[in-house]
Design a protein around this motif. Structure first.
Motif, mmCIF file in Angstrom:
data_model
loop_
_atom_site.group_PDB
_atom_site.id
_atom_site.type_symbol
_atom_site.label_atom_id
_atom_site.label_comp_id
_atom_site.label_asym_id
_atom_site.label_seq_id
_atom_site.Cartn_x
_atom_site.Cartn_y
_atom_site.Cartn_z
ATOM 1 N N LYS A 126 -25.716 5.537 -14.583
ATOM 2 C CA LYS A 126 -24.696 4.663 -15.150
ATOM 3 C C LYS A 126 -24.962 3.243 -14.674
ATOM 4 O O LYS A 126 -25.308 3.022 -13.523
ATOM 5 C CB LYS A 126 -23.304 5.101 -14.705
ATOM 6 C CG LYS A 126 -22.189 4.313 -15.371
ATOM 7 C CD LYS A 126 -20.821 4.801 -14.910
ATOM 8 C CE LYS A 126 -20.270 5.802 -15.888
ATOM 9 N NZ LYS A 126 -18.852 6.117 -15.623
ATOM 10 N N ILE A 127 -24.837 2.298 -15.600
ATOM 11 C CA ILE A 127 -25.031 0.890 -15.286
ATOM 12 C C ILE A 127 -23.678 0.190 -15.335
ATOM 13 O O ILE A 127 -22.972 0.285 -16.331
ATOM 14 C CB ILE A 127 -25.972 0.213 -16.303
ATOM 15 C CG1 ILE A 127 -27.307 0.918 -16.374
ATOM 16 C CG2 ILE A 127 -26.126 -1.269 -15.977
ATOM 17 C CD1 ILE A 127 -28.170 0.451 -17.526
ATOM 18 N N ASN A 128 -23.337 -0.497 -14.257
ATOM 19 C CA ASN A 128 -22.162 -1.363 -14.236
ATOM 20 C C ASN A 128 -22.675 -2.779 -14.007
ATOM 21 O O ASN A 128 -23.433 -3.012 -13.068
ATOM 22 C CB ASN A 128 -21.201 -0.975 -13.110
ATOM 23 C CG ASN A 128 -20.639 0.408 -13.302
ATOM 24 O OD1 ASN A 128 -21.102 1.347 -12.684
ATOM 25 N ND2 ASN A 128 -19.663 0.543 -14.170
ATOM 26 N N ASN A 129 -22.302 -3.701 -14.896
ATOM 27 C CA ASN A 129 -22.811 -5.056 -14.775
ATOM 28 C C ASN A 129 -21.770 -6.077 -15.209
ATOM 29 O O ASN A 129 -20.781 -5.735 -15.850
ATOM 30 C CB ASN A 129 -24.104 -5.222 -15.578
ATOM 31 C CG ASN A 129 -23.945 -4.830 -17.029
ATOM 32 O OD1 ASN A 129 -22.856 -4.613 -17.517
ATOM 33 N ND2 ASN A 129 -25.044 -4.722 -17.724
ATOM 34 N N ASP A 130 -22.022 -7.341 -14.847
ATOM 35 C CA ASP A 130 -21.101 -8.405 -15.214
ATOM 36 C C ASP A 130 -21.811 -9.744 -15.122
ATOM 37 O O ASP A 130 -22.751 -9.912 -14.354
ATOM 38 C CB ASP A 130 -19.887 -8.400 -14.282
ATOM 39 C CG ASP A 130 -18.726 -9.211 -14.821
ATOM 40 O OD1 ASP A 130 -18.696 -9.480 -16.044
ATOM 41 O OD2 ASP A 130 -17.841 -9.581 -14.044
ATOM 42 N N GLY A 131 -21.355 -10.658 -15.926
ATOM 43 C CA GLY A 131 -21.829 -12.032 -15.878
ATOM 44 C C GLY A 131 -20.634 -12.942 -15.659
ATOM 45 O O GLY A 131 -19.517 -12.618 -16.067
#
Length: 72
Positions: free
Chosen positions: A17-22
């Motif tokens: 699972k990928i959790n990301n944010d900008g």
């Protein structure tokens, strides 16, 4: 200790699972991105964080997805 209403669910077996944010800060539009890949038991496989210069919020989010998919 988890905060009320905030949780993370593990992916199915043999998945990640990928959790990301900008994020973009202030009038200068200085942007950073970051994310983490975790396995089906929640162990971190890889994480990334970096400044990407000056851009809009939308571009920062798109760069985050792009980087997460490259690392996956």
């Amino acid at each position: 200790m988890a905060r009320a209403g905030i949780s993370w669910d593990c992916p199915p077996d043999e998945w990640v699972k990928i959790n990301n944010d900008g994020a973009v800060v202030g009038r200068l539009n200085l942007a950073t991105i970051g994310g983490v890949l975790r396995n089906n038991v929640g162990a971190w496989i890889f994480y990334f964080s970096r400044g990407i210069g000056y851009c809009s919020v939308l571009l920062a989010e798109l760069w985050t997805v792009h980087n997460a998919l490259l690392y996956a």
